[in-house]
Design a protein around this motif. Sequence first.
Motif, PDB file in Angstrom:
ATOM      1  N   LEU A  48     -10.480 -72.937   7.762  1.00  0.00           N
ATOM      2  CA  LEU A  48      -9.805 -71.957   8.608  1.00  0.00           C
ATOM      3  C   LEU A  48      -8.378 -71.699   8.130  1.00  0.00           C
ATOM      4  O   LEU A  48      -7.903 -70.560   8.166  1.00  0.00           O
ATOM      5  CB  LEU A  48      -9.804 -72.430  10.063  1.00  0.00           C
ATOM      6  CG  LEU A  48     -11.146 -72.279  10.788  1.00  0.00           C
ATOM      7  CD1 LEU A  48     -11.157 -73.064  12.086  1.00  0.00           C
ATOM      8  CD2 LEU A  48     -11.460 -70.815  11.034  1.00  0.00           C
ATOM      9  N   VAL A  49      -7.702 -72.736   7.666  1.00  0.00           N
ATOM     10  CA  VAL A  49      -6.347 -72.547   7.135  1.00  0.00           C
ATOM     11  C   VAL A  49      -6.398 -71.623   5.916  1.00  0.00           C
ATOM     12  O   VAL A  49      -5.581 -70.701   5.787  1.00  0.00           O
ATOM     13  CB  VAL A  49      -5.714 -73.900   6.760  1.00  0.00           C
ATOM     14  CG1 VAL A  49      -4.441 -73.692   5.935  1.00  0.00           C
ATOM     15  CG2 VAL A  49      -5.391 -74.710   8.017  1.00  0.00           C
ATOM     16  N   GLU A  50      -7.355 -71.852   5.040  1.00  0.00           N
ATOM     17  CA  GLU A  50      -7.482 -70.994   3.854  1.00  0.00           C
ATOM     18  C   GLU A  50      -7.768 -69.552   4.248  1.00  0.00           C
ATOM     19  O   GLU A  50      -7.197 -68.611   3.670  1.00  0.00           O
ATOM     20  CB  GLU A  50      -8.606 -71.510   2.955  1.00  0.00           C
ATOM     21  CG  GLU A  50      -8.796 -70.694   1.688  1.00  0.00           C
ATOM     22  CD  GLU A  50     -10.027 -71.098   0.906  1.00  0.00           C
ATOM     23  OE1 GLU A  50      -9.888 -71.490  -0.257  1.00  0.00           O
ATOM     24  OE2 GLU A  50     -11.158 -71.012   1.472  1.00  0.00           O
ATOM     25  N   SER A 107     -11.731 -66.731  17.434  1.00  0.00           N
ATOM     26  CA  SER A 107     -13.150 -66.763  17.795  1.00  0.00           C
ATOM     27  C   SER A 107     -13.630 -65.482  18.477  1.00  0.00           C
ATOM     28  O   SER A 107     -14.821 -65.169  18.426  1.00  0.00           O
ATOM     29  CB  SER A 107     -13.436 -67.965  18.705  1.00  0.00           C
ATOM     30  OG  SER A 107     -12.866 -67.782  19.996  1.00  0.00           O
ATOM     31  N   VAL A 108     -12.729 -64.732  19.125  1.00  0.00           N
ATOM     32  CA  VAL A 108     -13.154 -63.524  19.837  1.00  0.00           C
ATOM     33  C   VAL A 108     -13.014 -62.267  18.995  1.00  0.00           C
ATOM     34  O   VAL A 108     -13.392 -61.184  19.435  1.00  0.00           O
ATOM     35  CB  VAL A 108     -12.374 -63.330  21.156  1.00  0.00           C
ATOM     36  CG1 VAL A 108     -12.553 -64.534  22.067  1.00  0.00           C
ATOM     37  CG2 VAL A 108     -10.901 -63.063  20.889  1.00  0.00           C
ATOM     38  N   MET A 263     -16.117 -67.667   9.823  1.00  0.00           N
ATOM     39  CA  MET A 263     -14.885 -68.328  10.271  1.00  0.00           C
ATOM     40  C   MET A 263     -14.662 -68.166  11.774  1.00  0.00           C
ATOM     41  O   MET A 263     -14.134 -69.060  12.433  1.00  0.00           O
ATOM     42  CB  MET A 263     -13.697 -67.792   9.477  1.00  0.00           C
ATOM     43  CG  MET A 263     -13.692 -68.240   8.016  1.00  0.00           C
ATOM     44  SD  MET A 263     -13.621 -70.058   7.798  1.00  0.00           S
ATOM     45  CE  MET A 263     -15.382 -70.494   7.726  1.00  0.00           C
ATOM     46  N   ALA A 264     -15.057 -67.028  12.324  1.00  0.00           N
ATOM     47  CA  ALA A 264     -14.974 -66.860  13.776  1.00  0.00           C
ATOM     48  C   ALA A 264     -15.913 -67.839  14.471  1.00  0.00           C
ATOM     49  O   ALA A 264     -15.589 -68.401  15.528  1.00  0.00           O
ATOM     50  CB  ALA A 264     -15.311 -65.421  14.160  1.00  0.00           C
ATOM     51  N   ALA A 265     -17.086 -68.054  13.871  1.00  0.00           N
ATOM     52  CA  ALA A 265     -18.037 -69.019  14.424  1.00  0.00           C
ATOM     53  C   ALA A 265     -17.462 -70.425  14.380  1.00  0.00           C
ATOM     54  O   ALA A 265     -17.588 -71.202  15.337  1.00  0.00           O
ATOM     55  CB  ALA A 265     -19.347 -68.952  13.634  1.00  0.00           C
ATOM     56  N   ARG A 266     -16.833 -70.761  13.271  1.00  0.00           N
ATOM     57  CA  ARG A 266     -16.233 -72.099  13.142  1.00  0.00           C
ATOM     58  C   ARG A 266     -15.136 -72.295  14.187  1.00  0.00           C
ATOM     59  O   ARG A 266     -15.055 -73.344  14.835  1.00  0.00           O
ATOM     60  CB  ARG A 266     -15.668 -72.265  11.731  1.00  0.00           C
ATOM     61  CG  ARG A 266     -15.143 -73.659  11.431  1.00  0.00           C
ATOM     62  CD  ARG A 266     -14.717 -73.804   9.973  1.00  0.00           C
ATOM     63  NE  ARG A 266     -14.291 -75.166   9.697  1.00  0.00           N
ATOM     64  CZ  ARG A 266     -15.092 -76.154   9.349  1.00  0.00           C
ATOM     65  NH1 ARG A 266     -16.403 -75.929   9.238  1.00  0.00           N
ATOM     66  NH2 ARG A 266     -14.628 -77.368   9.128  1.00  0.00           N
ATOM     67  N   LEU A 302     -25.858 -68.547  13.302  1.00  0.00           N
ATOM     68  CA  LEU A 302     -26.436 -69.694  12.604  1.00  0.00           C
ATOM     69  C   LEU A 302     -25.367 -70.685  12.143  1.00  0.00           C
ATOM     70  O   LEU A 302     -25.580 -71.903  12.201  1.00  0.00           O
ATOM     71  CB  LEU A 302     -27.263 -69.221  11.409  1.00  0.00           C
ATOM     72  CG  LEU A 302     -28.599 -68.565  11.767  1.00  0.00           C
ATOM     73  CD1 LEU A 302     -29.234 -67.926  10.541  1.00  0.00           C
ATOM     74  CD2 LEU A 302     -29.548 -69.602  12.381  1.00  0.00           C
ATOM     75  N   TYR A 303     -24.231 -70.182  11.674  1.00  0.00           N
ATOM     76  CA  TYR A 303     -23.162 -71.097  11.263  1.00  0.00           C
ATOM     77  C   TYR A 303     -22.687 -71.903  12.471  1.00  0.00           C
ATOM     78  O   TYR A 303     -22.526 -73.142  12.401  1.00  0.00           O
ATOM     79  CB  TYR A 303     -22.008 -70.310  10.653  1.00  0.00           C
ATOM     80  CG  TYR A 303     -20.920 -71.183  10.063  1.00  0.00           C
ATOM     81  CD1 TYR A 303     -20.835 -71.396   8.694  1.00  0.00           C
ATOM     82  CD2 TYR A 303     -19.949 -71.791  10.874  1.00  0.00           C
ATOM     83  CE1 TYR A 303     -19.821 -72.190   8.145  1.00  0.00           C
ATOM     84  CE2 TYR A 303     -18.953 -72.587  10.342  1.00  0.00           C
ATOM     85  CZ  TYR A 303     -18.887 -72.775   8.977  1.00  0.00           C
ATOM     86  OH  TYR A 303     -17.891 -73.574   8.445  1.00  0.00           O
ATOM     87  N   ALA A 304     -22.424 -71.204  13.591  1.00  0.00           N
ATOM     88  CA  ALA A 304     -21.972 -71.889  14.798  1.00  0.00           C
ATOM     89  C   ALA A 304     -23.007 -72.894  15.276  1.00  0.00           C
ATOM     90  O   ALA A 304     -22.668 -74.019  15.660  1.00  0.00           O
ATOM     91  CB  ALA A 304     -21.676 -70.868  15.890  1.00  0.00           C
TER      92      ALA A 304
END
Length: 481
Positions: A48-50, A107-108, A263-266, A302-304
């Motif tokens: 997420l930082v990247e 996330s939103v 990344m939003a899922a993460r 699927l990632y989430a």
Amino acid sequence: MLATAPAGAQLPTLGDAGAISSSAERKLGERIARELYRDPDYIDDPELVEYVQSLWQPLLAAARARGELTAELDERFAWQVLLGKDRTINAFALPGGWLGLHLGLVSVTSSRDEVASVLAHELSHVTQRHISRMVAKESQQTPWVLAAMILGAMAASRNPQAGGAVMAGSQALAAQQSLNFSRDMEREADRIGFGVATQAGFEPQGFVTMFEKLQQAARLNDTGNYPYLRTHPMTSERIADMQSRQQLSDHGPVQPTLEHALMAARARVISNPGVDALRATVVEADASGFAALPRVRQANVLYAATLAAWRLRDPAAVSRLMGRLDAVVAGDPTGQRLARLLAAEIALALGDNTRVLRTLDADSKRRPELLLTAQAQVQSGKAAEAAQRLQTWVATQPRDAAAWQLLSSAYAAQGQSLRAVRAEAEARVAQLDYTAALDRFKAAQDLVRRGAGGGDHIEASIIDTRARQVESALREQALER
């Protein structure tokens, strides 16, 4: 940032003699950032930082090109974004070029352009010296009192009792109200932020959709849980202004990407780790209408679900969902890379270091691969290889506390105690904890005196120099207090 002042407030000019200096503003920001690093919600998630940095760096470059970011501020300010795993929709600018971004906001969002619009807006608050100009109006309050009140306001967004403890006393609470950005400042940040974001290559529609999303959330969730909404009122006038600017730019709708979807899922899973939320996330991947979803949305779900299943310690579900995720991201290099990183992260947690090293490119110069690979190497008896790569990294990225801490582990695994202690000290410096850093540097000096440094005179000299520099920083802090 904090709530708004009266709409008719007059802004001082940028050259107002009452404004605090850029050096003083930087020190004020560091004082606040030091507390943020200690906050349990602070998170240094490499992926997420990247991703946030991939948005942040083009915005900085555009601000420089437009002349919004002057050479003086560019050099003096930190220009760092700190992530918080809080699920509230929040972002804020702090003195000295520090920004805070909650994962709840990421996330939103539906696109990278929406996140970039928020970062550009907050960046513009800093480049236009809005914080300095507010402090100038608070002639009866020292900057350090203001720092305490800003921290209190941030704490109050999650815990009113904690915030009240920081801002104890009616006088401090009343003074906090005057720290609000005026509506004129908000409009200026909108206008300049829009120009910075579009020059950086982001779609202008991102501003419009983000404003609309924030306005809708404000209507549905007026419960005190959305400080960004309370402090950046989404007036119809501001939304209309962004819509007119977007129409003039003649750009079409924002197209979501697999990278942002993942990344939003993460961000969603990390910011909402409750068991019920994790179970609901896993169930979503098996919903009857899943097959009809667009590819980007399928990847997001699927990632989430995969990350949630791992956090629920369900390896069978992880294996099944990971296979489906791999199939959805096939053909998209960025999506495939993020799926591999997730697989390696899970393998590392399981102690399967061989799989981590097999999954990732050991020669990659990207931070997520570097940190995961180095951890696997240290744990599998290849600490020397990890140390060599980490040394090269911190030479150019000295603020990377996680890399320094991992380098300390790599040195310790090789029995290089002096270097291990020094690297641990540098990790504390990177997070502005000079007291802890000095303690570690003195411990390293004690090792040298006892002859435990292995005759490494160059390292001993570096440690002495760094210890003096940290002592000087601590003396400055004492004078400021």
